[in-house]
Design an enzyme around this catalytic site. Structure first.
Site, short mmCIF file in Angstrom:
data_model
loop_
_atom_site.label_atom_id
_atom_site.label_comp_id
_atom_site.label_asym_id
_atom_site.label_seq_id
_atom_site.Cartn_x
_atom_site.Cartn_y
_atom_site.Cartn_z
N SER C 67 0.79 -1.24 0.00
CA SER C 67 0.00 0.00 0.00
C SER C 67 0.82 1.28 0.00
O SER C 67 0.30 2.35 -0.27
CB SER C 67 -0.94 0.02 1.20
N LYS C 70 0.70 3.38 -2.94
CA LYS C 70 -0.41 4.33 -3.14
C LYS C 70 0.08 5.78 -3.06
O LYS C 70 -0.50 6.66 -3.70
CB LYS C 70 -1.50 4.10 -2.07
N TYR C 191 -2.54 -2.04 -10.65
CA TYR C 191 -2.54 -1.81 -9.20
C TYR C 191 -1.78 -2.91 -8.46
O TYR C 191 -0.96 -2.64 -7.57
CB TYR C 191 -3.99 -1.73 -8.69
N TYR C 243 -5.14 3.68 7.66
CA TYR C 243 -6.48 3.10 7.62
C TYR C 243 -7.34 3.64 8.77
O TYR C 243 -7.27 4.82 9.09
CB TYR C 243 -6.42 1.57 7.64
N VAL C 261 1.08 -3.87 3.90
CA VAL C 261 1.00 -5.16 4.58
C VAL C 261 2.23 -6.03 4.36
O VAL C 261 2.37 -7.08 4.98
CB VAL C 261 -0.26 -5.97 4.18
#
Lengths: 316, 316, 316, 316
Positions: C67, C70, C191, C243, C261
């Site tokens: 992530s 991102k 992605y 998150y 992760v």
């Protein structure tokens, strides 16, 4: 006691009542091919348990069965796998949500609320796809509707496949939750094909008659569906058949009914009759607007509400 | 055709089946006074439309009616204000949510989903409180149950008022949305008092019989409730009577039923009988665990499923 | 004023503190390939704006960026299309939901809440896929991390593609809402590939330093990212980077941080330093458990909280 | 380096920019007394950390502080009970929901998401009500704003109490979840009174200055609030201060800010200044529309974005 002429007079009234509200609805627009339907069409067919047929309006026009196929698919799944197995994958609770909701699936439950919403029906389709080809499904629909002409409407099927992103989202979500274990694309294709089967109001009335007669084909006396399945399917139609308008519809008509965005309505009145309706002008919840209106009238006129205590008889 | 002895034998089996699952449930604990109930109690009473009474177990034990009073309150409201008025304030859709949910009210709708969940019943109570005293409500319950002993259980009432923060939250939310316009404290008090009325299984069976007989008192032939109200109330009991377990219960038994956390169950089998059950051991959804189990058996044994096509007859 | 030895002592303490909580976490298990990681690994690297490097532990171990990519993708999208265009497709509000939530997308908003949750990042990827190949993206990551070795970890990529049903569900839902208009499979592949890029703690520290230095490469003085983008990206990292634990993490450390992760953490301390951490033992929200713990200590020891008013200085 | 004239010129521009958008907003209408405000009012006051004051427009007009009191209440609670205790009752996560949401409380969490939404602030009020009278709270607000005139606006207080059904719903829900254990009516009254305190833009700027100066009163050098509390409060203002528009506001201005529906805005720029704004015309999320607009301009003109790396200096 009611004579045939009386029933026909009631049907004519019903059509008039239905036509009066057509203009308040509109045809399904999210699938381009469905948007081509003529919203002024309306037809109704009754097959009674004592062998009579009453009909008026556009009962021979063909249209795609759409969500009404969820009832046939559920019947076939229950007969093939048994209730315990099927209801392990899909619940039987009304969700209070629209037909294409994802939220209830992700947030409120670990399995689809019921087999009458898309997530539940796609789950049922994923069970069937392991055992049946789409030709088997077509044959099953032909049998229970007693119409060998039922077939996939290729134009509608292609149109739906091109606009089925939401159903794919639902199917992949089901996959991610291990509710379906078959190939997602296969399951969505099977589901979309069964929704694209072309029927008419008579077909739906005939299937309704089969359910009204406890699963026994009237013409042959042959049992096609078990009593237990017939009872369960009618219960689910009553509680979940009209999406988030199911409760209000049940209150008003008391007739187990399933709608499809193609404009069809399938209704069952236990030990009395099957009813098929076609009218592509839909209300905001996606149900045939004229059909819902006229079923309210017919339920009262013919004493069809499931909790009506009055006698019913149609005589020659 | 079934004889009395056969019915009694079925009832005895039913009690045995019910007793077998009592240990898997527990008495309501969130209201201290209810937590005192003896979870092993179980009683069932049947009043049939041909004038017979069958009963076994603890049918004379008194308990508070709790949510079953929602059915009486709805009857009274429908008879007083008419369906159109009442259903302007409260819907008739199953919500798929627990009985005390607030979310569905705030997020998914502008009015309570239905009158069988707390938000809907408090709304109905707020309509009634404008026209009736709690004594009027008590009298109405005495009349429809044919039991002049029905009265508020003060200990339970006080216990509930001391722990009703969530119901007050619901009521204030309804107030803020202008769904109720009466005083919030008055409405919650009225609601809590009607829930605290003390009844027994016979009372519930008698009220069930009244509904089964289309609203006409069997002993006097006097109509107490209109046909239309009776039809609507049974429909709502079937679709919404067992909270978020309504669909599964309807599938299995096909009998319109309403539960209360006091341990009561009210069931109606149209033109056949009223059934009252008492058993304070509850399942996780707050329904009498033994009663739900034995009603499944009774439904099959006596052909009570609403979509059952078999004959039914109880003879001397 | 702090000397190098002091910083190293603080880093050693930090590692000890981090190691103390490793056992309370566990490696990501939903992607089989990630489950193979050694949960006891821990490394931290600091690149300060005055040109120093401090590191200890497993700073050369490679792991997939997940992530954290991102952030790079958002930088590239903002630089390519401008903020107005990008934030038309994806919002900047924290959602209070888990990283892979669908609900917030379907129920609460018409676009993804922010680019740090999967739905938002897939939307950003769908914008990029129109203009860039995955090789372009790889090159961009190599440039901003100053590491030409960064490349797709094929084993992880294949493993993720085999278990990406939920991301596909999200992507098809976005497609059905017309938020993404590129091919769904292409977007998900892009992605997943960018998430599968293999980096080490130094790479992350170097990218953090670039952001800490307002987008100007320290070694060359060359501006790689605009000031406006750097400000926006840090704001979004602070409010949405961890998150549904973002608020608590911001409160405690006050350091804009993004987790993956794979076990990586990217932190930025404006005008002070970039921090890269590797530790594959994750807490329940999917963040490196040791890293979160030790960043709390480092923030206090080095005065890195964004609302800290104390001086900061690392001297030779 | 910036001179006073330059700052004043920027302020005049800011007022002009703010006035340009007043017509797109409207005054709060859900509280009758607030609806009387003159939507064209606009004033801004800056107190800088080097002792200067800059102001223009309606900076002496009094209005009720409303939700900005949540910041003072949080400071007092943190100083009295400690962070660990307070954050056991209320979280620090942005919720992505509107200020008066109940859903997030009932459905997504066991405690209020953060102290800046009503449910969280009522929880904080319920902690305070055990230790402080409303006069104590008033005195605290007078102290941190350095204005002995701050007092309850009785007309607004009465108006709010008459329309606070939703807050009562929230409070009873908190009670039912045992998040608040004090008397519900007492807690709501305390909360409503603290919201009804009458302040002006200067008061807010003075409190902002206190936070900007790390909790130390500039005039006396006396510490009123601990560093830790000041850091936490600013973080929460940044992530949660503008309801479901917090993320976008943080992105654009980078200034920790809290709004109130009375038209006030409190902003803090660490080690630079406190800003108070009054403008009762609100945007759809309930924030002062002119203030939000002009803060975007001021942030850029004075380099106040928290991730801005440029120097800032205001000189005589």
């Amino acid at each position: 006691m009611m004579k045939s002429e009386e029933v026909m007079r009631i049907l004519e009234n019903a059509i008039r009542i239905g036509k009066g509200v057509i203009r308040y609805g509109s045809v399904a627009s999210y699938i381009p091919e469905l948007a081509k339907a003529d919203k002024n069409k309306l037809g109704i067919c009754l097959y009674t348990i004592d062998g009579n047929q009453f009909e008026t309006g556009n009962t021979e026009d063909r249209f795609t069965i759409q969500s009404i196929s969820k009832v046939m698919a559920l019947c076939l799944a229950l007969e093939t796998f048994g209730a315990e197995f099927v209801f392990d994958y899909v619940g039987v609770e009304p969700s209070g949500e629209a037909f294409n909701s994802l939220v209830e699936l992700d947030n409120r439950s670990n399995r689809p609320f019921n087999p009458m919403i898309n997530s539940g029906a796609i789950t049922v389709a994923s069970l069937l796809v392991n055992h049946y080809s789409i030709e088997d499904m077509q044959k099953y629909m032909q049998d229970v509707c007693e119409d060998p002409e039922i077939a996939v409407d290729e134009a509608v099927f292609q149109s739906e496949m091109a606009t089925c992103a939401r159903n794919k989202a639902i199917a992949y979500l089901l996959k991610s939750k291990e509710i379906i274990d078959t190939d997602v694309e296969d399951s969505v294709t099977f589901y979309t094909k069964m929704c694209s089967m072309s029927v008419n109001a008579r077909d739906l009335a005939m299937f309704g008659l089969l359910l009204a007669n406890d699963g026994v084909q009237l013409s042959t006396g042959k049992r096609l569906i078990s009593s237990q399945t017939v009872r369960m399917v009618q219960t689910i139609m009553l509680t979940c058949g009209m999406y988030d308008g199911s409760g209000e519809f049940a209150l008003r008509t008391g007739i187990p009914t399933k709608s499809g965005v193609g404009g069809g309505l399938l209704s069952v009145s236990k030990k009395k009759m099957g009813i098929g309706i076609y009218g592509p002008s839909l209300d905001k919840k996606g149900n045939c607007i004229a059909g819902c209106e006229l079923l309210g009238y017919i339920s009262e006129a013919l004493h069809l509400h499931i909790f009506d205590t009055r006698e019913w008889k149609v005589e020659e």
